[in-house]
Scaffold this motif. Structure first.
Motif, PDB file in Angstrom:
ATOM      1  N   VAL B 150     -88.417  35.986  65.041  1.00 22.86           N
ATOM      2  CA  VAL B 150     -89.462  35.145  64.425  1.00 22.86           C
ATOM      3  C   VAL B 150     -89.368  33.867  64.624  1.00 22.86           C
ATOM      4  O   VAL B 150     -89.697  32.896  63.703  1.00 22.86           O
ATOM      5  N   ASP B 233     -90.603  31.905  61.313  1.00 25.72           N
ATOM      6  CA  ASP B 233     -89.975  31.867  60.294  1.00 25.72           C
ATOM      7  C   ASP B 233     -90.440  30.745  59.258  1.00 25.72           C
ATOM      8  O   ASP B 233     -90.915  29.852  59.788  1.00 25.72           O
ATOM      9  N   PRO B 234     -90.742  31.039  57.873  1.00 21.51           N
ATOM     10  CA  PRO B 234     -91.529  30.155  56.985  1.00 21.51           C
ATOM     11  C   PRO B 234     -90.542  28.897  56.920  1.00 21.51           C
ATOM     12  O   PRO B 234     -91.266  27.775  56.713  1.00 21.51           O
ATOM     13  N   ARG B 235     -89.257  28.555  57.447  1.00 27.16           N
ATOM     14  CA  ARG B 235     -88.779  27.288  57.179  1.00 27.16           C
ATOM     15  C   ARG B 235     -89.381  26.440  58.414  1.00 27.16           C
ATOM     16  O   ARG B 235     -89.199  25.362  58.133  1.00 27.16           O
ATOM     17  N   SER B 236     -89.913  26.868  59.463  1.00 27.14           N
ATOM     18  CA  SER B 236     -90.518  26.116  60.315  1.00 27.14           C
ATOM     19  C   SER B 236     -92.032  25.840  59.894  1.00 27.14           C
ATOM     20  O   SER B 236     -92.644  24.897  60.485  1.00 27.14           O
TER      21      SER B 236
END
Lengths: 360, 290
Positions: B150, B233-236
């Motif tokens: 992801v 990925d939720p972080r990006s």
């Protein structure tokens, strides 16, 4: 400028600019690597117990997976580091695909889905439970459905065909002489369930919290049954680990399971802890309204529980039996194939984290 | 051979249609009125649409909390900006489109030109392309997660897949549709293969290729949003991710619509940017001929 020249110049400026911006804003390319906090003498600091590269652990923003963010934020607070990387997903299919492609060492996953994957030859082992209870079946408050029997011919939304919510519905209907064929089942992502109930797209919804509690808070949902009443000790999600990881990094898996287990006990230790867990998870991990998680974790307090999470054979054999009856499992994999209860044998061995939330 | 290859470029073979210059443009008064209508017509439609939206929500919606009014959406956009995530998400999405789309252009244009020029290659690959082309990139999402996880590679791969076929097919068709007179003339002048390619094939096909690229960019932007709804990925983050994340957050449909509005506005800006290419002579002659 000619087209060629313009295309080259602007192409370079655009690609370079957007790549640099993406690197700076989203990938932390230009930030110095954080210094490790170093090993701690305190055994309670789980990060120090980890030897290899950090595990990636999958979860979705439901209270069934709450021990994942809680372990992470306690690690970060006590150890200035994290023992694993929590990876948030929006649904189980993506978690399953990441797990199948060996990109997740461990994940929170629906119990019957993990069992079914094992039946299909995926080397997955259930090592601990995510929670107990924490699920409800909700209808619209004006609905004519007053008893489970009234669900006949109604549209009921379930999160996944391999969810234990489906098995619980099967169990509830069976108890009343009905089958799943008597209702119309729809698979739906839990975040979409409240609005579907509110707008009348479906007659009933059942999934993990906080999506059921949201309908109560917003004043249009009525609980038909809580898991704790319909199927006491209900298990929806479990912590599953890849079998090869257990074989090659057993000590690390032990540290992970210990961390998750200690978080569960810590959450159940006091209402202060529950509220702190609700606030931090909602704002830093789930992107939900803390009020909602506070409601789920306190009203009633036993709506969802995080103690007594040891993997017990009879619990899973019941899920297995009901799963076969309701047509989602084949019975090819047995308890010893899909579960490894050796990491925590006795709930009394689990000690909660020695972590005091800071008073706001 | 004394002729310069320059003389056999398409623009030499087919003179470009006369373009209006500052000298022969319409009288100033008329020109001003024209500019005004370009501004106020779309503006009036937009304002009417916003009014209709606002009053539809106020008058028709049973629960005003659910579907937001335009003003609530504006406030949601401001909230996202204040939280500092709006720019990050826009940059994430633009980066993925840029990477996937650039790869598609780098692979698709030469591949399409080769297919167009060499009949054997076209016969070899065309059936495969025609089978792969109609498969929606969304169908590739599970495969993308299996192959790439992801991180950014999954959406970049999906955007590449979505854009490479339209680009390659347009480039192939562009070469196949070149008027034979250009090639025959070029050969009569004794152009080498590389000269023929650089001086005749490329300029002759450029307008069509750029049209294909513009269409593909629209598709790429559509796909990044869909891909981010599942495979990032939720972080990006990303604008597609913003929509699915807002659904997690309970009744924040103002954030969902804010995501949609941002996607639409950036799509419009990207298209406007690509349209600038039409101003170049190398492209204009193609339109003028039509």
């Amino acid at each position: 400028m000619s087209l060629k020249r313009t295309a080259i110049v602007w192409g370079i400026v655009w690609v370079g600019g957007i790549t640099a911006l993406h690197g700076a804003l989203n990938q932390q390319w230009f930030k110095p690597a954080p210094k490790s906090a170093g090993a701690s003498a305190d055994g309670a600091r789980a990060g120090a117990a980890f030897s290899g590269p950090k595990f990636s652990v999958g979860y979705i923003p439901v209270t069934c997976h709450l021990t994942c963010p809680v372990t992470n934020f306690i690690n970060k607070a006590t150890d200035s580091d994290e023992m694993f990387k929590p990876m948030r997903f929006n649904g189980f299919p993506e978690i399953k695909e990441m797990f199948l492609s060996n990109r997740l060492e461990a994940t929170f996953i629906l119990a019957p889905l993990a069992m079914s994957l094992r039946e299909q030859g995926v080397p997955i082992k259930i090592v601990y439970l995510g929670h107990r209870d924490g699920t409800a079946l909700v209808v619209n408050k004006d609905s004519t459905v007053r008893r489970v029997e009234d669900l006949r011919g109604k549209k009921v939304a379930i999160p996944n065909r391999y969810s234990n919510q489906r098995i619980m519905l099967h169990r509830a209907l069976k108890k009343r002489g009905m089958t799943l064929d008597d209702v119309i089942l729809l698979e739906m992502s839990p975040p979409d369930m409240p609005i579907s109930l509110q707008t009348g797209a479906v007659d009933a919804i059942t999934s993990g919290e906080p999506f059921m509690a949201q309908t109560e808070l917003d004043g249009y949902g009525r609980v038909l049954y809580q898991a704790k009443d319909e199927w006491p000790g209900f298990i929806s999600c479990v912590l599953a680990v890849r079998e090869d990881v257990i074989q090659t990094r057993r000590a690390d898996v032990q540290a992970l399971v210990d961390g998750i287990a200690r978080s569960g006990k810590w959450i159940d230790q006091s209402m202060d802890n529950r509220m702190h867990a609700a606030d931090v998870s909602a704002t830093q991990y789930y992107n939900q309204d803390p009020k909602l998680l506070r409601h789920v974790l306190s009203k009633p307090v036993d709506r969802v529980r995080y103690s007594n999470l040891v993997v017990h054979r009879p619990d899973f054999e019941e899920i297995e039996r009901l799963g076969i009856e309701s047509g989602v499992l084949t019975g090819k994999a047995k308890f010893d194939d899909y579960a490894d209860p050796s990491f925590v044998r006795d709930n009394n061995d689990v000690k909660p984290w020695d972590y005091e939330p800071k008073k706001q | 051979m004394t002729q310069s290859p320059q003389q056999v470029t398409p623009s030499a073979v087919t003179p470009p249609a006369p373009r209006p210059s500052a000298d022969d443009a319409a009288p100033p008064a008329l020109s001003t009125r024209f500019e005004w209508s370009r501004l106020w017509l779309p503006l009036a439609t937009t304002v009417a649409f916003l009014f209709a939206w606002h009053y539809a929500v106020i008058l028709l919606s049973k629960d005003r909390d659910l579907f937001p009014t335009p003003w609530k959406v504006v406030r949601a956009i401001i909230e996202l900006a204040e939280k500092g995530v709006l720019i990050n998400y826009i940059v994430s999405s633009l980066f993925r489109v840029t990477a996937g789309f650039a790869l598609a252009v780098i692979v698709g244009v030469p591949f399409g030109l080769l297919l167009g020029w060499f009949g054997t290659l076209s016969r070899m690959f065309n059936p495969l392309i025609q089978v792969l082309r109609p498969i929606s990139p969304i169908a590739w999402i599970p495969v993308a997660i299996l192959w790439f996880g992801v991180d950014d590679r999954a959406p970049v791969f999906l955007i590449f897949l979505a854009s490479v076929f339209p680009i390659a097919v347009t480039a192939m068709a562009a070469v196949q549709n070149i008027q034979p007179v250009y090639v025959r003339a070029a050969r009569n002048f004794g152009l080498s293969r590389s000269q023929l390619f650089r001086r005749v094939i490329l300029p002759a096909t450029m307008p069509q290729i750029l049209t294909g690229i513009r269409i593909a960019l629209g598709i790429a932007w559509l796909v990044v949003v869909a891909a981010e709804m599942v495979a990032v990925d939720p972080r990006s983050g990303g604008l597609g991710y913003l929509i699915i994340d807002a659904r997690n957050a309970g009744k924040r449909y103002d954030l969902v619509v804010a995501g949609m509005v941002m996607i639409g506005l950036i799509g419009l800006a990207l298209d406007a940017l690509v349209r600038q290419v039409e101003k170049f002579d190398e492209v204009r002659w193609g339109y003028a001929n039509k």
